[in-house]
Design a protein around this motif. Structure first.
Motif, mmCIF file in Angstrom:
data_model
loop_
_atom_site.group_PDB
_atom_site.id
_atom_site.type_symbol
_atom_site.label_atom_id
_atom_site.label_comp_id
_atom_site.label_asym_id
_atom_site.label_seq_id
_atom_site.Cartn_x
_atom_site.Cartn_y
_atom_site.Cartn_z
ATOM 1 N N HIS A 187 0.814 -1.217 0.000
ATOM 2 C CA HIS A 187 0.000 0.000 0.000
ATOM 3 C C HIS A 187 0.851 1.273 0.000
ATOM 4 N N ASP A 188 2.029 1.210 0.614
ATOM 5 C CA ASP A 188 2.900 2.398 0.680
ATOM 6 C C ASP A 188 4.088 2.307 -0.284
ATOM 7 N N ASP B 118 -3.761 0.192 7.950
ATOM 8 C CA ASP B 118 -2.815 1.310 7.937
ATOM 9 C C ASP B 118 -2.890 2.071 9.267
HETATM 10 FE FE LIG Z 1 0.762 3.149 5.390
#
Ligand SMILES: [Fe+2]
Length: 365
Positions: A226-227, A306
């Protein structure tokens, strides 16, 4: 115009009229609510459809199932049901998709179009490599609909043909092994705590997915990546467009989507917790793509993960949000509240405390 719409309270009147007329059992598709009254449809049938779609309070052995209606202009002409993944009884039985077209609308190609639209939904949701279908042997019209949509007969018994259709949705994100390699390589380009934060998010996503009837591998990979935009340097909002573009270059649209959606739990760019350091083109890209997306379970899951993932391990959600607030000076209140809602949403689905599910006290990166 022919289109598919999820069962919803706004269309209650037309949905009721359609379901009321559906036979109790026709060609293997059962209807729990034949001749249902308007009151019972509103208070029982529709709420049960919505619960099934969210996988809430399912009877033992059932998997989540989304109920779609096929519309022709402002009229409902059919119902399509999509089971989100296979359990053993579905694997050897009814498979992922069941459907019915109302009698007056048969033989007009509506079944073929409806199944095509349902397959598009299935590609986003179903983790298996093929979509499984079953059709009665005495229903050649429905078999034709399946074959027109790329189906192939893989087996048969006395009463049925078993058909499968390739699921190109599978493969829209890398394998676990490849995702780990992509992350390790990215960390070398821009070392930092974000790598282990991503590993924690992957772990949490996998653990929650297992308990929510979602695909654990897909959840793990999306958490891990995701990052991934951080590969390209220390940017704030910029890591989102960097990650999106990078995953699209590798031809992994589901992973690209997560790079985009994980930071916007209200699906609006204004809620971003960090600096707006993007170029005009990058901002326009983020805005345009955010507009296109209707968040699905994986988007929601990674948004939650997250918000509980630190570099050393799982964090208390309030502690983690307060930490981000301290670092960036502010935290959008809507985003804060939404994270708490997401936590409650998944806890409801799991019937379990989220920290227990993700082994908060035992997991360390
Ligand atoms: Fe993140």
């Amino acid at each position: 115009m022919i289109y598919l719409k999820k069962a919803n309270p706004e269309d209650l009147e037309r949905e009721w009229l359609f379901v009321r007329e559906m036979p109790e059992d026709e060609n293997g598709l059962s209807n729990t609510w034949p001749n249902v009254s308007r009151v019972d449809f509103e208070s029982k049938a529709l709420p049960s459809m919505l619960r099934f779609a969210e996988g809430r309070s399912l009877p033992e052995g059932y998997v989540p199932e989304t109920f779609f209606f096929l519309w022709k202009d402002d009229e409902i002409v059919g119902q399509f049901r999509l089971r989100h993944y296979l359990c053993e009884s579905l694997r050897v039985g009814a498979g992922h998709i069941g459907y019915i077209i109302a009698k007056p609308f048969r033989r007009q190609g509506l079944g073929t179009e409806g199944l095509r639209l349902t397959l598009e939904e299935a590609h986003r949701m179903v983790p298996e490599e093929e979509i499984y279908l079953r059709v009665n042997r005495n229903n050649p019209a429905s078999l034709h609909v399946m074959l027109c949509n790329g189906g192939r007969i893989v087996s048969q018994d006395e009463g049925h043909y078993y058909v499968r259709i390739a699921n190109p949705g599978k493969g829209r994100y890398p394998s676990v092994t490849e995702a780990r390699e992509i992350l390790a390589e990215a960390e070398q380009c821009n070392p930092g705590p974000w790598g282990n934060h991503s590993r924690t998010a992957a772990h949490c996503a996998e653990r929650i997915a297992i308990r929510c009837g979602m695909c654990p591998d897909k959840a793990y990979v999306l958490g891990l990546l995701h990052d991934i935009g951080r590969k390209f340097g220390k940017r704030h909002l910029g890591h989102i467009s960097d990650g999106y573009s990078y995953m699209m270059r590798l031809n992994y649209p589901d992973a690209a989507r997560i790079c985009l959606t994980h930071s916007f739990n209200e699906m609006r760019i204004e809620g971003y917790a960090g600096n707006f350091d993007t170029t005009e083109d990058e901002t326009a890209l983020i805005r345009a793509k955010l507009n296109e997306v209707v968040p699905d379970d994986y988007d929601l899951l990674i948004q939650l993960c997250d918000a509980i993932s630190g570099a050393e391990g799982v964090m208390d959600i309030i502690e983690r949000m307060s930490d981000v607030k301290r670092r960036y000076g502010a935290y959008d209140q809507g985003k804060w509240n939404r994270n708490l809602e997401l936590k409650a949403l998944f806890e409801n689905r799991m019937h379990m405390d989220v920290y227990e599910a993700v082994e908060k006290d035992r997991f360390h990166t």
